[in-house]
Scaffold this motif. Structure first.
Motif: not given
Length: 363
Positions: A1-28
């Protein structure tokens, strides 16, 4: 679940998703509200499964639409677990593989990272104990059950934050426990008194001793100054997580008026003011002032002390304003709420020139 009032994806979000590699086989990725085209590309690096929807129903509404509409053709018997998580925390501070590996050994049907011990709403309403809803892992016996289907179909779209807490976060635990399913938290057993919040009351212990893999954004607003600073120092010295991505996100929210972590200043004004003075003091010792002090430490700036109107309360770094003798190159930042500012400014403006004062700008 993602929400940002300005529609911006900050680095902390991409860092989080990068480190789910190998854990999640499908990401929605479910986007509540809008997202800028350039920011959407950041998500497309991780998945082609993206649901952009009206910002309706908070996390609960997004999960509901994803599970019963967007993924309506999913073959759920192919999956071992469903992980529901949002963007309200920073991490991982430690490996997700360690977390999931340990929880695999526990005989539970669903689990989270922390457990609320129960308490009361501001109006006195009872909050039963429950697994906190920012991170939920649901196993096959649960999500293949009729109870799971019924829970999501009957879940109303919350219209207020209170409804989201009651009808989703709290009810998720109480409903499935009543159905006979078993729940746990990664940080169990942890004694948090009734009415407490584990990621606030035990932040230092959770990160250091329990190896809690995340730090909630709310911790920056709710935790005491000393606990936050001690925790950040530990994270910086003992993990690979770059705490600057936390501050970059919080500073952006501050500049856009989306959080009150800092007083109402923009960071460029603070930096210019700091560089223009030999010594800088912060007037106040409440939430605004102490959070601004944290920002000074993050920038590796020297704060020459906090100023208060009354006695210094025995704190070594807190000084009574009337006892101070200022020099021409000293500067004072009034890190105060609107009411306190109205009381303090007429006093300090008598002794300090306008170039020596940095004033908040209230909307």
């Amino acid at each position: 679940m993602f929400y940002d009032a300005c529609g911006i994806v900050d680095q902390y979000v991409t860092y989080l998703l990068e480190h789910f590699s190998g854990i999640l086989q499908k990401l929605v990725i479910v986007v509540n509200g809008s997202i800028k085209p350039d920011e959407k590309v950041k998500f497309q690096c991780f998945t082609r499964h993206m649901l952009i929807r009206e910002n309706r129903g908070y996390d609960a509404g997004g999960y509901k639409d994803a599970l019963i509409s967007y993924l309506v053709q999913e073959t759920w018997t192919d999956w071992d677990e469903i992980v529901l998580f949002n963007d309200t925390f920073y991490g991982p501070l430690y490996s997700w593989k360690t977390v999931f590996g340990e929880m695999k050994l526990r005989d539970v049907d669903f689990w989270g990272l922390s457990r609320c011990p129960g308490g009361k709403f501001p109006d006195g309403g009872h909050i039963p104990p429950h697994i906190q809803g920012y991170f939920l892992v649901c196993r096959r016996p649960l999500f293949l059950s009729q109870a799971w289907k019924q829970f999501w179909e009957e879940l109303p779209y919350p219209e207020t934050f209170r409804e989201a807490v009651e009808n989703f976060e709290i009810r998720f635990s109480t409903y499935f426990l009543q159905c006979g399913f078993m729940a746990g938290a990664y940080t169990d057993p942890l004694h948090t008194p009734y009415g407490g919040n584990p990621y606030v009351d035990h932040l230092w212990e959770l990160i250091r001793s329990r190896r809690m893999p995340v730090i909630k954004r709310k911790a920056f607003l709710l935790c005491g100054h000393e606990q936050i600073q001690k925790t950040l120092d530990y994270i910086g010295q003992n993990t690979e997580y770059d705490i600057r991505v936390m501050y970059d996100h919080l500073c952006r929210l501050q500049e856009e008026g989306l959080t009150d972590m800092f007083p109402p200043f923009d960071t460029d004004r603070i930096e210019s003011f700091y560089k223009a003075h030999d010594r800088v003091f912060i007037y106040g010792y409440g939430k605004y002032a102490r959070n601004l002090g944290q920002y000074f430490r993050y920038k590796k700036w020297t704060c020459n002390g906090y100023l208060v109107s009354g006695a210094g309360d025995g704190q070594a770094e807190v000084y009574t304003y009337k006892n101070m003798r200022f020099q021409d190159k000293d500067g004072v930042i009034l890190a105060l709420g609107r009411k306190a500012f109205g009381e303090v400014y007429p006093v300090v403006s008598i002794n300090l020139g306008p170039e020596q004062l940095l004033l908040p700008v209230y909307e």
